[in-house]
Design a protein around this motif. Structure first.
Motif, PDB file in Angstrom:
ATOM      1  N   HIS A   1       0.865  -1.180   0.000  1.00  0.00           N
ATOM      2  CA  HIS A   1       0.000   0.000   0.000  1.00  0.00           C
ATOM      3  C   HIS A   1       0.898   1.225   0.000  1.00  0.00           C
ATOM      4  CE1 HIS A   1      -2.843   3.064   1.438  1.00  0.00           C
ATOM      5  NE2 HIS A   1      -3.797   2.259   0.991  1.00  0.00           N
ATOM      6  N   PRO A   2       0.585   2.254  -0.795  1.00  0.00           N
ATOM      7  CA  PRO A   2       1.461   3.417  -0.884  1.00  0.00           C
ATOM      8  C   PRO A   2       1.717   4.124   0.443  1.00  0.00           C
ATOM      9  CG  PRO A   2      -0.185   3.454  -2.646  1.00  0.00           C
ATOM     10  CD  PRO A   2      -0.568   2.343  -1.708  1.00  0.00           C
ATOM     11  N   GLU A   3       0.756   4.070   1.367  1.00  0.00           N
ATOM     12  CA  GLU A   3       0.905   4.803   2.629  1.00  0.00           C
ATOM     13  C   GLU A   3       1.511   3.955   3.739  1.00  0.00           C
ATOM     14  OE1 GLU A   3      -2.808   6.512   3.730  1.00  0.00           O
ATOM     15  OE2 GLU A   3      -3.030   7.667   1.868  1.00  0.00           O
ATOM     16  N   THR A   4       1.181   2.669   3.784  1.00  0.00           N
ATOM     17  CA  THR A   4       1.635   1.824   4.896  1.00  0.00           C
ATOM     18  C   THR A   4       2.823   0.939   4.556  1.00  0.00           C
ATOM     19  OG1 THR A   4       0.009   0.134   4.294  1.00  0.00           O
ATOM     20  CG2 THR A   4      -0.660   1.787   5.929  1.00  0.00           C
ATOM     21  N   GLY A   5       3.129   0.773   3.278  1.00  0.00           N
ATOM     22  CA  GLY A   5       4.242  -0.093   2.897  1.00  0.00           C
ATOM     23  C   GLY A   5       3.797  -1.524   2.707  1.00  0.00           C
ATOM     24  N   ALA A   6       4.505  -2.472   3.324  1.00  0.00           N
ATOM     25  CA  ALA A   6       4.238  -3.901   3.134  1.00  0.00           C
ATOM     26  C   ALA A   6       3.597  -4.511   4.375  1.00  0.00           C
ATOM     27  CB  ALA A   6       5.533  -4.645   2.805  1.00  0.00           C
ATOM     28  N   THR A   7       2.678  -5.448   4.150  1.00  0.00           N
ATOM     29  CA  THR A   7       2.081  -6.247   5.226  1.00  0.00           C
ATOM     30  C   THR A   7       2.331  -7.708   4.898  1.00  0.00           C
ATOM     31  OG1 THR A   7       0.343  -4.598   5.559  1.00  0.00           O
ATOM     32  CG2 THR A   7      -0.005  -6.768   6.523  1.00  0.00           C
ATOM     33  N   LEU A   8       2.896  -8.437   5.859  1.00  0.00           N
ATOM     34  CA  LEU A   8       3.246  -9.844   5.660  1.00  0.00           C
ATOM     35  C   LEU A   8       2.170 -10.712   6.287  1.00  0.00           C
ATOM     36  CD1 LEU A   8       5.510 -11.558   4.446  1.00  0.00           C
ATOM     37  CD2 LEU A   8       6.722 -11.410   6.626  1.00  0.00           C
ATOM     38  N   ILE A   9       1.466 -11.494   5.455  1.00  0.00           N
ATOM     39  CA  ILE A   9       0.333 -12.288   5.932  1.00  0.00           C
ATOM     40  C   ILE A   9       0.658 -13.784   5.887  1.00  0.00           C
ATOM     41  CG2 ILE A   9      -1.232 -10.513   5.059  1.00  0.00           C
ATOM     42  CD1 ILE A   9      -2.086 -12.621   2.892  1.00  0.00           C
ATOM     43  N   ASP A  10      -0.286 -14.588   6.361  1.00  0.00           N
ATOM     44  CA  ASP A  10      -0.246 -16.062   6.304  1.00  0.00           C
ATOM     45  C   ASP A  10       0.964 -16.616   7.053  1.00  0.00           C
ATOM     46  OD1 ASP A  10      -0.756 -18.674   5.847  1.00  0.00           O
ATOM     47  OD2 ASP A  10      -0.645 -18.584   3.663  1.00  0.00           O
ATOM     48  N   TRP A  11       0.837 -16.691   8.383  1.00  0.00           N
ATOM     49  CA  TRP A  11       1.924 -17.143   9.255  1.00  0.00           C
ATOM     50  C   TRP A  11       1.736 -18.583   9.705  1.00  0.00           C
ATOM     51  CZ3 TRP A  11       6.273 -14.398  11.040  1.00  0.00           C
ATOM     52  CH2 TRP A  11       6.377 -13.085  10.535  1.00  0.00           C
ATOM     53  N   GLY A  12       1.036 -19.386   8.899  1.00  0.00           N
ATOM     54  CA  GLY A  12       0.819 -20.777   9.287  1.00  0.00           C
ATOM     55  C   GLY A  12       2.107 -21.573   9.358  1.00  0.00           C
TER      56      GLY A  12
END
Length: 508
Positions: free
Chosen positions: A282-293
């Motif tokens: 996202h341009p404002e928040t940067g990167a989000t790392l999902i799915d930590w299974g």
């Protein structure tokens, strides 16, 4: 139906055993046999996909073990995907009732049950709105999947034992039970969303010091139901790189690499599958790392030596890398250290100056794993998981900032990593432990000194002790050339720390 499935499982185990034996013999590139190896690898991949989600997961974990399976099979397993049909929401509703109660709908202001926002082999996810107005994701495990996977685990273990009896030569190079146990240990947390929630919380804490990277927040977690905050933006695999300008992409890419390096070498805990579909931009928040299974864990010693190995690569030091790698595993009677050093002498210079657009650092780590196995060096199996994670994050960063240099980012992060490791070694617990070790060594040294004096005085003609070598590739101690240096460095650090603590202690 089950009988036919059992036949396929036994056949799969036999194909895998043949591939492992080929890889251990170093014959996967034998003249005239490359096409046969590729055909066998393709059959293994297709059989795993046909057998369903459990075997797809097994294959994905095996893809992290280039020291175990052939290069042809590793390439095929990286292409694994399960053909997953979207289940109607009504099929998942009983799971929600068991986990959250009959009035589960009252927990939400809105639930969009029309179409899942995510569908995988083990679970489906739906967008929801909580009572406070915040948007979230409801993740529900497919019904019956846990029982099916546990049955598959037992079936594969039986098939592996049958294969071991049919091919006794395989047992000389591989403990199939130990390999399967390692694979199952990696998979079990994906059957329990409370474990995934714990991974996410650990990932969020590790991300607190970063500006352009975050991890979703856990709102509620049970074994089969997970509610988490929404990742802003969209997945990199969906073309999200175009949503950021070039400068933003480079900042986010460098920070994602630093975050993963910190996980590998400082936190000793890392996201094991950071592929482009699991990174939202996202341009404002940067990167989000999902799915930590699926997450990896390594011990403190392995993490420290891993940092040393990567520092050797960044400094174009093949001999230092060979020494650190031996400490990460152990030597065997067939270890060929000169050959291993020669392999690294050819490989390391290409790694030290390469940019992400020119090479794959994680794949290079897999190459080192394979070289070590063929030169008779047993490596910690978690290094394979680390290499797979690194290959994934590099592919992710390459997709948004191909001009970044992984080794250059590592050089910049190295001082922070070393400072953090030093603080860990100087913690109160570590200082106390080193103090106890010093006392124990002091007692032992005093006893040996008394024995030596008795010998010199003619009271004894022999000194009883342990004659086995402690260092070097043929010894029974640590097994690597860093053993003596590493121990000396630790004792020097401990002496300095104890001296510092005793000087600061109040006088009585």
């Amino acid at each position: 139906m089950e009988a036919v499935r059992g036949v396929h499982v036994v056949r799969l185990a036999g194909l895998l055993a043949h591939d492992v034996r080929t890889a251990q013999d170093g014959a996967d590139a034998a003249a005239g046999k490359e096409e046969a190896h590729r055909r066998r690898a393709r059959r293994i991949r297709e059989t795993m996909e046909a057998l369903g989600p459990f075997y797809v997961k097994v294959g994905q974990v095996l893809a992290t073990r280039p020291d175990l399976v052939s290069g042809a099979l590793t390439a095929e397993l990286e292409r694994l995907h399960g053909t997953v049909k979207v289940a109607p929401f009504a099929v998942l509703e009983p799971v929600l009732e068991r986990e959250l109660g009959r009035g589960w709908r009252q927990l939400f202001r809105e639930v969009d049950t029309g179409r899942p926002c995510g569908s995988a082999s083990l679970a489906q996810a739906y967008p929801v709105v909580l009572h406070d107005g915040s948007h979230a994701v409801l993740k529900v495990q497919r019904p019956g999947i846990e029982g099916r996977m546990r049955a598959d685990m037992a079936a594969l273990r039986r098939a592996a034992r049958m294969t071991g009896r049919a091919v006794p030569r395989l047992a000389e190079v591989l403990d199939l039970d130990a390999v399967l146990q390692g694979i199952f240990d990696c998979m079990r947390p994906e059957l329990d969303f409370t474990a995934e929630a714990a991974h996410m919380e650990a990932g969020r804490r590790a991300a607190e010091g970063f500006t352009y990277l975050t991890v979703p927040e856990v709102r509620r977690a049970g074994r089969r139901v997970l509610i988490q905050s929404v990742a802003p933006g969209r997945a990199l695999s969906a073309g999200a790189a175009g949503d950021l300008c070039e400068e933003q992409r480079e900042r986010v890419g460098a920070e994602l690499l630093r975050y993963m390096y910190r996980g590998y070498f400082v936190e000793h805990f890392f996201h094991a599958d950071p592929h482009p579909g699991n990174v939202f931009l996202h341009p404002e928040t940067g990167a989000t790392l999902i799915d930590w299974g699926m997450a990896g864990r390594i011990d403190r010693h392995t993490g420290t030596l891993g940092a040393l190995a990567f520092a050797a690569i960044a400094q174009n030091d093949a001999r230092g890398l060979a020494a650190a790698w031996l400490e990460l595993g152990r030597s065997t009677p067939r270890t060929d250290l000169p050959g291993f050093r020669d392999d690294l002498t050819r490989l390391v210079p290409r790694l030290a100056m390469s940019r992400l657009e020119d090479m794959n650092f994680g794949a290079a780590l897999s190459t080192i794993l394979r070289c070590a196995a063929r030169r008779g060096i047993h490596t910690n199996p978690m290094i394979g998981m680390l290499g797979k994670s690194m290959a994934n994050v590099e592919g992710t960063v390459r997709g948004m900032a191909p001009g970044l240099s992984a080794t250059e980012v590592f050089r910049e992060a190295l001082m922070d990593v070393m400072g953090e490791l030093a603080r860990q070694h100087l913690s109160q617990d570590q200082v106390a432990r080193r103090g106890v070790e010093l006392l124990a060594v002091g007692d032992s040294a005093m006893n040996e000194a008394r024995a030596a004096l008795r010998v010199l005085g003619g009271q004894e003609s022999t000194v009883r002790g342990d004659p086995s070598p402690r260092h070097g590739t043929g010894g029974t101690g640590r097994g690597g050339p860093l053993g003596g240096y590493g121990a000396a460095a630790q004792w020097a650090l401990a002496l300095w720390a104890v001296h510092r603590v005793t000087r600061q202690a109040p006088r009585r």
